[in-house]
Scaffold this active site. Structure first.
Site, short mmCIF file in Angstrom:
data_model
loop_
_atom_site.label_atom_id
_atom_site.label_comp_id
_atom_site.label_asym_id
_atom_site.label_seq_id
_atom_site.Cartn_x
_atom_site.Cartn_y
_atom_site.Cartn_z
N LYS A 192 4.49 5.50 -8.00
CA LYS A 192 5.06 5.58 -7.17
C LYS A 192 5.69 4.18 -7.07
O LYS A 192 7.55 4.16 -6.91
CB LYS A 192 4.81 6.07 -6.11
CG LYS A 192 5.29 7.07 -5.41
CD LYS A 192 4.52 8.23 -4.40
CE LYS A 192 3.19 7.07 -3.83
NZ LYS A 192 3.58 6.51 -2.83
N ARG A 228 2.92 10.69 5.58
CA ARG A 228 2.10 11.13 4.72
C ARG A 228 1.25 12.41 5.15
O ARG A 228 0.17 12.81 4.82
CB ARG A 228 1.11 10.21 4.71
CG ARG A 228 0.57 9.38 3.39
CD ARG A 228 0.02 7.87 2.89
NE ARG A 228 -0.55 7.95 2.17
CZ ARG A 228 -0.06 6.74 0.81
NH1 ARG A 228 0.90 6.32 1.65
NH2 ARG A 228 -1.02 5.97 0.71
N ARG A 285 -5.45 -0.89 -12.57
CA ARG A 285 -4.83 -1.46 -11.52
C ARG A 285 -5.64 -2.85 -10.74
O ARG A 285 -5.65 -3.72 -10.69
CB ARG A 285 -4.43 -0.74 -11.23
CG ARG A 285 -3.34 -0.97 -9.70
CD ARG A 285 -2.05 -0.77 -8.91
NE ARG A 285 -3.15 0.05 -7.98
CZ ARG A 285 -2.32 0.81 -7.38
NH1 ARG A 285 -0.63 0.57 -7.27
NH2 ARG A 285 -3.33 1.28 -6.16
N ARG A 304 -6.80 -4.51 -5.73
CA ARG A 304 -6.56 -4.43 -4.07
C ARG A 304 -7.46 -3.59 -4.39
O ARG A 304 -9.01 -3.00 -5.07
CB ARG A 304 -5.56 -3.29 -4.99
CG ARG A 304 -4.19 -3.75 -4.76
CD ARG A 304 -3.26 -2.39 -4.83
NE ARG A 304 -3.41 -1.24 -4.20
CZ ARG A 304 -2.78 -0.08 -3.43
NH1 ARG A 304 -1.71 -0.57 -4.46
NH2 ARG A 304 -2.64 1.06 -3.28
N ARG A 362 -8.82 8.82 -1.38
CA ARG A 362 -8.05 8.68 -1.07
C ARG A 362 -7.35 9.80 -2.46
O ARG A 362 -5.53 10.26 -1.58
CB ARG A 362 -6.67 7.29 -1.89
CG ARG A 362 -6.83 5.63 -1.05
CD ARG A 362 -6.59 4.44 -1.85
NE ARG A 362 -5.74 4.99 -2.07
CZ ARG A 362 -5.48 4.14 -3.02
NH1 ARG A 362 -6.43 2.87 -3.44
NH2 ARG A 362 -4.09 3.75 -3.82
P1 AMP Z 1 -0.18 3.43 -0.49
O1 AMP Z 1 0.93 1.61 -1.36
O2 AMP Z 1 0.96 4.27 -0.12
O3 AMP Z 1 -1.34 3.50 -1.82
O4 AMP Z 1 -0.81 3.29 0.73
C1 AMP Z 1 -1.77 1.48 0.58
C2 AMP Z 1 -3.02 2.47 2.10
O5 AMP Z 1 -1.87 2.17 2.81
C3 AMP Z 1 -3.79 4.04 1.89
O6 AMP Z 1 -4.49 4.42 1.23
C4 AMP Z 1 -3.51 4.12 3.45
O7 AMP Z 1 -4.61 3.70 4.00
C5 AMP Z 1 -2.48 3.31 4.09
N1 AMP Z 1 -0.74 3.52 4.90
C6 AMP Z 1 0.16 3.15 3.97
N2 AMP Z 1 1.29 4.57 4.15
C7 AMP Z 1 1.04 5.24 4.82
C8 AMP Z 1 0.78 6.16 5.76
N3 AMP Z 1 2.46 6.44 6.25
N4 AMP Z 1 0.59 6.95 7.25
C9 AMP Z 1 -0.44 6.28 7.22
N5 AMP Z 1 -2.09 5.17 6.23
C10 AMP Z 1 -0.59 4.13 5.45
#
Ligand code: AMP
Length: 185
Positions: free
Chosen positions: A13, A88, A127, A133, A144
């Site tokens: 993404k 989300r 990754r 990360r 996740r």
């Molecule tokens: P991502 O980079 O989109 O995979 O997001 C990494 C982490 O950020 C996720 O596993 C959540 O812990 C947090 N996170 C990102 N976006 C949201 C959201 N819209 N609501 C809640 N937590 C979020």
């Protein structure tokens, strides 16, 4: 152009979002990136955010909704935007619908990137080795994916009621996947 980009962790993404935003000249609003920035701050908020990220848990809806409300009201979003990682949960989607109504905007397309679970784990462990990360360990990845399947995929169902959803196969090279997306925009 206003886009919402949805997909499980590891679907590619972030990479595709950057390419779309470059092509369409719109800001890339990644809540994950915003939170990773916060988590570097040595403040109570930064530490709290870091705890959630490390476990792969979702942050409380109120915090996320506040972040998005502030961000979408900024000048650069007037010409469009791509939301990556928000909404989300169902509550976040409801809040987004309400906010967009208030600021007189509509989402043009919802892009859903699809990818099988075994491929997700393979990619994310790769990754973890490259980017380091903290949330790319096997246990956290599984958490996740579970959260995505339980919460985020429900949003896709509710967006399906509109005719704005595009499903994109996330398997293949970066350029191949990008071509699939671009053809549909
Ligand atoms: P991502 O980079 O989109 O995979 O997001 C990494 C982490 O950020 C996720 O596993 C959540 O812990 C947090 N996170 C990102 N976006 C949201 C959201 N819209 N609501 C809640 N937590 C979020």
């Amino acid at each position: 152009m206003r886009l919402v980009f949805i997909g499980p962790p590891g679907a590619g993404k972030g990479t595709q979002a950057k390419k779309i935003c470059e092509k369409k000249c719109i800001p890339h609003i990644s809540t994950g990136e915003i939170l990773r920035q916060y988590s570097k701050d040595n403040t109570p908020l930064g530490k709290k955010v870091d705890e959630y990220l490390k476990k792969g848990e979702l942050l409380p809806n109120e915090i996320m909704i506040k972040i998005i409300k502030e961000r979408l009201r900024q000048d650069d979003c007037q010409k469009g935007f791509l939301l990556d990682g928000f909404p989300r949960t169902f509550e976040q989607k409801k809040a987004l619908d309400k906010l967009l109504k208030e600021i007189n905007m509509e989402i043009d397309k919802i892009i859903v990137l699809t990818i099988p679970n075994n491929e997700i784990i393979k990619r994310l462990l790769g990754r973890a080795r490259i980017e380091g990360r903290k949330d790319d360990t096997k246990e956290v990845i599984e958490n996740r994916i579970k959260i995505y399947n339980e919460k985020t995929s429900l949003i896709v169902n509710s967006y399906k009621e509109t005719d704005k959803v595009i499903f994109i196969d996330g398997l293949g090279t970066i350029d191949k996947v990008f071509q699939r997306i671009h053809k549909n925009l």
